[in-house]
Design a protein around this motif. Structure first.
Motif, PDB file in Angstrom:
ATOM      1  N   ARG A   1       0.831  -1.212   0.000  1.00 34.11           N
ATOM      2  CA  ARG A   1       0.000   0.000   0.000  1.00 34.11           C
ATOM      3  C   ARG A   1       0.863   1.258   0.000  1.00 34.11           C
ATOM      4  O   ARG A   1       0.602   2.225  -0.735  1.00 34.11           O
ATOM      5  CB  ARG A   1      -0.922  -0.017   1.225  1.00 34.11           C
ATOM      6  CG  ARG A   1      -1.938   1.120   1.236  1.00 34.11           C
ATOM      7  CD  ARG A   1      -2.686   1.150   2.552  1.00 34.11           C
ATOM      8  NE  ARG A   1      -3.567   0.013   2.714  1.00 34.11           N
ATOM      9  CZ  ARG A   1      -3.578  -0.788   3.779  1.00 34.11           C
ATOM     10  NH1 ARG A   1      -2.723  -0.598   4.758  1.00 34.11           N
ATOM     11  NH2 ARG A   1      -4.432  -1.782   3.856  1.00 34.11           N
TER      12      ARG A   1
ATOM     13  N   VAL B   1      -4.665  -2.151  -2.759  1.00 28.69           N
ATOM     14  CA  VAL B   1      -4.744  -3.386  -1.974  1.00 28.69           C
ATOM     15  C   VAL B   1      -6.184  -3.509  -1.495  1.00 28.69           C
ATOM     16  O   VAL B   1      -6.683  -2.632  -0.777  1.00 28.69           O
ATOM     17  CB  VAL B   1      -3.769  -3.375  -0.788  1.00 28.69           C
ATOM     18  CG1 VAL B   1      -3.740  -4.750  -0.119  1.00 28.69           C
ATOM     19  CG2 VAL B   1      -2.361  -2.990  -1.242  1.00 28.69           C
TER      20      VAL B   1
ATOM     21  N   THR C   1      -3.859  -7.357  -4.860  1.00 30.36           N
ATOM     22  CA  THR C   1      -2.922  -6.237  -4.933  1.00 30.36           C
ATOM     23  C   THR C   1      -2.608  -5.967  -6.396  1.00 30.36           C
ATOM     24  O   THR C   1      -2.301  -6.894  -7.145  1.00 30.36           O
ATOM     25  CB  THR C   1      -1.624  -6.573  -4.178  1.00 30.36           C
ATOM     26  OG1 THR C   1      -1.948  -7.002  -2.856  1.00 30.36           O
ATOM     27  CG2 THR C   1      -0.706  -5.370  -4.105  1.00 30.36           C
TER      28      THR C   1
END
Length: 267
Positions: free
Chosen positions: A224, A230, A247
C-alpha cells in the motif's frame, strides 16, 4: 491513538534481525505435518519463540499473533504484532530460497507497519503508514503497467486440506482467466514475496484468495505504501477481515477486478 511509527519500526526491525539470525544459524530440523500437505519445521518454531519473547519484553502493551503458536491478546490493546516466522516453509524445506520472515503491526483491522526479510535473497523491506515503503534505503514504487496483457501476475498457493477441491474452484477459475489474459502467471509460494515484489514493480499484480494476518499484515502495508491498490475481490479496501488479498498497480485495478468478477461465472 497516535503511534510513534519510527520507534515501533526500530523495535520491529530488531525483532526481525533476531529472526534472521535464527534462520541463518539453525538447520531446518524436524518437519512435522500439521494437516493435509501442510507442515511446520523446528526452525519455524524457533523463530517464532525468539520473536515472541523479544516483543513481549520490548512492547508488553501490544498483543501478538504467530502462525504456529497462536495469539496472546493484551486487555484493552488496539495493536497486535502478526508474525509468519517462515513464510514459504515448503520452499525452505525443499531448498528453494523463496521464503521470508514477515512481521506486521495491525491497529484495529488495518495493517500499519510491515517488515519482511528475505534471508536467502539478502533483501529487507519495510514500511510504516504514511512514511513510504523501502527496500533497504531505496524507496519503492509499484509498476505503471496499465494493460493486463502486459502484466506479470502472481497467484497465491492453492488450498490444501479436506475442503481443498471446493476451495480451489475459485482459484482455478482465476488461473484459467489469467492464462488467457495476462502476459505471464507466476506462483512463488510465499505471500511475503508476492507482496514485496508487487511493491517493487517486479510483478504487476498478485491475487491471493485468502487472508491470514500473519501472511499478509506486513506485505499489505508495504504494498500500500508503495502505491499499490490493496483490496478484497469486490474492490473494497483490504482489512484483516477481508476474505481475499488482491494487490495491483493502480492502472490494473479495474482489469483485475473485472477478471475476478468474470471468474465467478466459471465456478
Amino acid at each position: 491513538m497516535t503511534l510513534d511509527m519510527q520507534a515501533l519500526l526500530a523495535i520491529g526491525s530488531s525483532a526481525v534481525d533476531q529472526a534472521v539470525a535464527v534462520v541463518r544459524e539453525t538447520t531446518v530440523g524436524q518437519v512435522t505435518d500439521k494437516g493435509d500437505r501442510d507442515m511446520v519445521s523446528a526452525l519455524d518454531l524457533a523463530v517464532e519463540d525468539r520473536v515472541r519473547s523479544f516483543l513481549k519484553k520490548e512492547t508488553p502493551e501490544i498483543g501478538f499473533l504467530g502462525e504456529e503458536r497462536g495469539g496472546e491478546n493484551i486487555a484493552g490493546a488496539d495493536l497486535t504484532w502478526a508474525l509468519d516466522p517462515v513464510d514459504g516453509t515448503a520452499n525452505l524445506v525443499h531448498g528453494l530460497p523463496l521464503c521470508g520472515v514477515s512481521l506486521g503491526l495491525v491497529q484495529g483491522d488495518r495493517s500499519v507497519l510491515g517488515i519482511i526479510d528475505l534471508p536467502f535473497l539478502q533483501r529487507r523491506f519495510h514500511a510504516a503508514e504514511g512514511n513510504g515503503a523501502y527496500c533497504g534505503n531505496s524507496r519503492l514504487k509499484t509498476s505503471d503497467t496499465r494493460a493486463l496483457e502486459s502484466a506479470i501476475v502472481s497467484i497465491g498457493d492453492y488450498a490444501v486440506g479436506g475442503a481443498a477441491r471446493e476451495r480451489n474452484r475459485s482459484r482455478l477459475a482465476v488461473t484459467s482467466l489469467l492464462a488467457e489474459r495476462a502476459l505471464r502467471v507466476r506462483m512463488f509460494g510465499s505471500a511475503a514475496i508476492d507482496l514485496v515484489w508487487a511493491a517493487s514493480g517486479k510483478v504487476d499484480a498478485t491475487i491471493a484468495m485468502s487472508n491470514h494476518p500473519w501472511d499478509m499484515a506486513a506485505g499489505v502495508c508495504i504494498a500500500r505504501e508503495a502505491g499499490c491498490a490493496v483490496m478484497d475481490a469486490d474492490g473494497m479496501a483490504h482489512t484483516v477481515n477481508s476474505t481475499e488479498t488482491i494487490t495491483a498497480a493502480p492502472g490494473l485495478r479495474n482489469a483485475v477486478l473485472k477478471l475476478l468478477k468474470d471468474s465467478r461465472s466459471l465456478t
